[in-house]
Design an enzyme around this catalytic site. Structure first.
Site, short mmCIF file in Angstrom:
data_model
loop_
_atom_site.label_atom_id
_atom_site.label_comp_id
_atom_site.label_asym_id
_atom_site.label_seq_id
_atom_site.Cartn_x
_atom_site.Cartn_y
_atom_site.Cartn_z
CB SER A 48 -2.60 -3.16 1.38
OG SER A 48 -1.35 -3.79 1.60
N GLY A 49 -3.03 -6.16 -0.02
CA GLY A 49 -3.49 -7.39 0.32
C GLY A 49 -3.48 -7.93 1.74
CG HIS A 50 -0.49 -6.54 5.06
ND1 HIS A 50 -0.50 -6.16 6.17
CD2 HIS A 50 -0.04 -5.36 4.38
CE1 HIS A 50 -0.06 -5.23 6.52
NE2 HIS A 50 0.03 -4.60 5.11
CB CYS A 110 8.52 2.45 21.79
SG CYS A 110 9.96 2.70 22.78
CB THR A 150 10.11 -10.74 -12.67
OG1 THR A 150 10.95 -10.45 -13.89
CG2 THR A 150 9.29 -11.95 -13.09
CD GLN A 183 -6.75 -0.34 7.92
OE1 GLN A 183 -7.46 -1.25 7.90
NE2 GLN A 183 -5.43 -0.60 8.37
N GLY A 236 0.83 -1.19 0.10
CA GLY A 236 0.17 0.13 -0.07
C GLY A 236 0.74 1.25 -0.07
CB THR A 237 4.14 2.18 1.59
OG1 THR A 237 3.48 1.67 3.11
CG2 THR A 237 5.17 3.09 1.67
CG ASN A 283 -4.09 3.90 9.70
OD1 ASN A 283 -4.34 5.02 9.08
ND2 ASN A 283 -3.09 3.69 10.50
N1 PLP Z 1 -2.56 3.02 4.35
C1 PLP Z 1 -3.19 2.84 5.25
C2 PLP Z 1 -4.43 3.48 5.57
C3 PLP Z 1 -2.73 1.91 6.23
O1 PLP Z 1 -3.35 1.31 7.34
C4 PLP Z 1 -1.46 0.95 5.85
C5 PLP Z 1 -0.96 -0.02 6.59
O2 PLP Z 1 -1.33 -0.18 7.88
C6 PLP Z 1 -1.02 1.32 4.74
C7 PLP Z 1 -1.50 2.44 3.75
C8 PLP Z 1 0.31 0.94 4.10
O3 PLP Z 1 0.18 -0.48 3.51
P1 PLP Z 1 1.04 -1.64 3.47
O4 PLP Z 1 1.73 -1.82 4.90
O5 PLP Z 1 0.88 -2.53 2.50
O6 PLP Z 1 2.37 -0.81 2.91
#
Ligand code: PLP
Length: 395
Positions: free
Chosen positions: A200-202, A326, A238, A180, A73-74, A152
């Site tokens: 984002s997948g995770h 922290c 790839t 989210q 996602g980043t 988030n």
């Molecule tokens: N944007 C939001 C709102 C998120 O909660 C997160 C991950 O916590 C991200 C972006 C980043 O996604 P990734 O962990 O896949 O880089």
């Protein structure tokens, strides 16, 4: 230490759905061909990737060719911003909020140090923005308005349809970080002039390290981070085949379960909140008056050290997140909670709990009971709390 886990940190990451694992498995084994290879062993992998692209597109009502696979996602967020800045040299300003994920905030701060103008939109004490403030901030100098669909930390939702229209009126691009929201709420990129959307997948019961960026077919888009031939030249490298297949399956399952999952998560979250607020005094829900994601609650426990409470919860197997992190030996309060006007003390007393469709209904009650007992224990011990002194010694 408890051996079983009560996992209420699904905004941090989610468990991989066994069906997703089954779908990706053959691509870690027998189907190892390169999707760019011309022979049928490669074509087969290519076709599986395209099927996955269609599944991801369907989840947000996009066309498959408008989906670009990325590593996280980043990356999707960073690419959206950089591409917008590249598109028009006369538009070098970014408008965004104070409560975006660090994948936007830290990147924008870095761009500010390079000379780009960032206009930060404030939030109120419930974490909401005023669209009129956005209207005032967006101009013919704005490259991109980037506002998340759902926060988030608090789950607070943003009116992206209205915001997209503001950007469009000024000729700026609109990006939403929907990391989210996707899979928890229906998302339709065609319901508004959304130009770019990150997922984002995770966060969707898929492995980490795979994500997507939706790009509106009519915008001039340049993949600014990783040049190369793949993804129609929009994102090189790839393909991460097995993870792409996993994301397709996760998207298909999210689509299939969406309505029911959303109701179930809301029921679990609401039950959890009502047990805690009925049995404990001095508890407030951050963003509780705003429209929120169905799965998220962020609570302030008056007088409680959040890090200490997390340790007690961890001993009972409950996983949650603190409102402070922290960093370099001291506790930095969450930028989201401080933007909402919370004091450092209040942010330090805040915890986030987030559910998923893989939680069992009874887990909400069980976890709420554990939270209540842990808070009562800490309050009874007061300054003698061993957890408090432990926390102070380690941070
Ligand atoms: N944007 C939001 C709102 C998120 O909660 C997160 C991950 O916590 C991200 C972006 C980043 O996604 P990734 O962990 O896949 O880089």
């Amino acid at each position: 230490m408890s051996s079983r886990i009560l996992y209420l940190d699904n905004n941090a990451t989610t468990a991989i759905d066994p069906e997703v694992r089954d779908a990706m498995w053959p691509y870690l084994g027998e189907f190892y061909g390169n999707p760019s290879s011309a022979y049928s062993f490669g074509r087969r992998v290519h076709d599986a990737i395209e099927a996955s692209r269609a599944q991801v597109a369907a989840l947000i009502n996009a066309a498959p060719e408008d989906i670009i696979f990325t590593s996280c996602g980043t990356e999707s967020n960073n690419t959206a911003i950089l591409s917008a800045l590249e598109r028009d040299r006369d538009r070098q300003q970014i408008v965004t909020t104070k409560v975006e994920h660090s994948a936007i905030v830290k990147h924008a701060e870095k761009l500010a140090r390079k000379g780009y103008e960032i206009r930060w939109i404030k939030v109120d004490d419930q974490g909401r923005i005023d669209p009129d403030e956005v209207r005032k901030a967006v101009s013919d100098e704005t490259a991109i308005l980037s506002i998340m669909k759902a926060n988030n930390e608090t789950g607070v939702l943003f009116p992206v349809e209205e915001l997209a229209a503001i950007a469009e009126k000024e000729g700026a691009l609109f990006h939403t970080d929907a990391v989210q929201a996707v899979g928890k709420l229906p998302i339709d990129v065609k319901a508004a002039p959304i130009h770019l959307l990150s997922l984002s997948g995770h966060k969707l019961h898929c492995p980490k390290g795979i994500a997507a960026l939706y790009v509106h077919p009519r915008i001039k888009f340049q993949g600014m981070l990783i040049g190369g031939g793949q993804e129609e030249g929009r994102r090189g490298g790839t393909e991460n085949v097995a993870s792409i297949i996993a994301l397709g399956k996760a998207a298909e399952l999210a689509n299939q379960h969406l309505q029911q999952a959303s109701h179930r998560m809301a029921a679990m979250r609401d039950r959890f909140e009502s047990i805690i607020t009925e049995r404990l005094t001095g508890v407030k829900i951050n963003g509780g008056e705003a429209e929120r994601l169905p799965n998220t609650t962020n609570m302030i426990f008056d007088g409680i050290d959040g890090e200490g409470l997390l340790i007690l919860l961890d001993q009972e197997g409950v996983c949650a997140s603190a409102g402070s992190a922290c960093t370099t030996g001291s506790l930095t309060p969450s930028h989201v909670l401080t933007a909402m006007g919370l004091t450092t003390e209040q942010a330090r007393s805040s915890l986030r709990f987030s559910f998923s469709r893989l939680n069992r209904d009874e887990e909400a009650e069980e976890a709420a009971g554990i939270v209540v007992r842990a808070v009562e224990k800490m309050r009874a011990l007061g300054d003698d709390s061993p957890v408090l002194s432990h926390t102070a010694a380690t941070h």
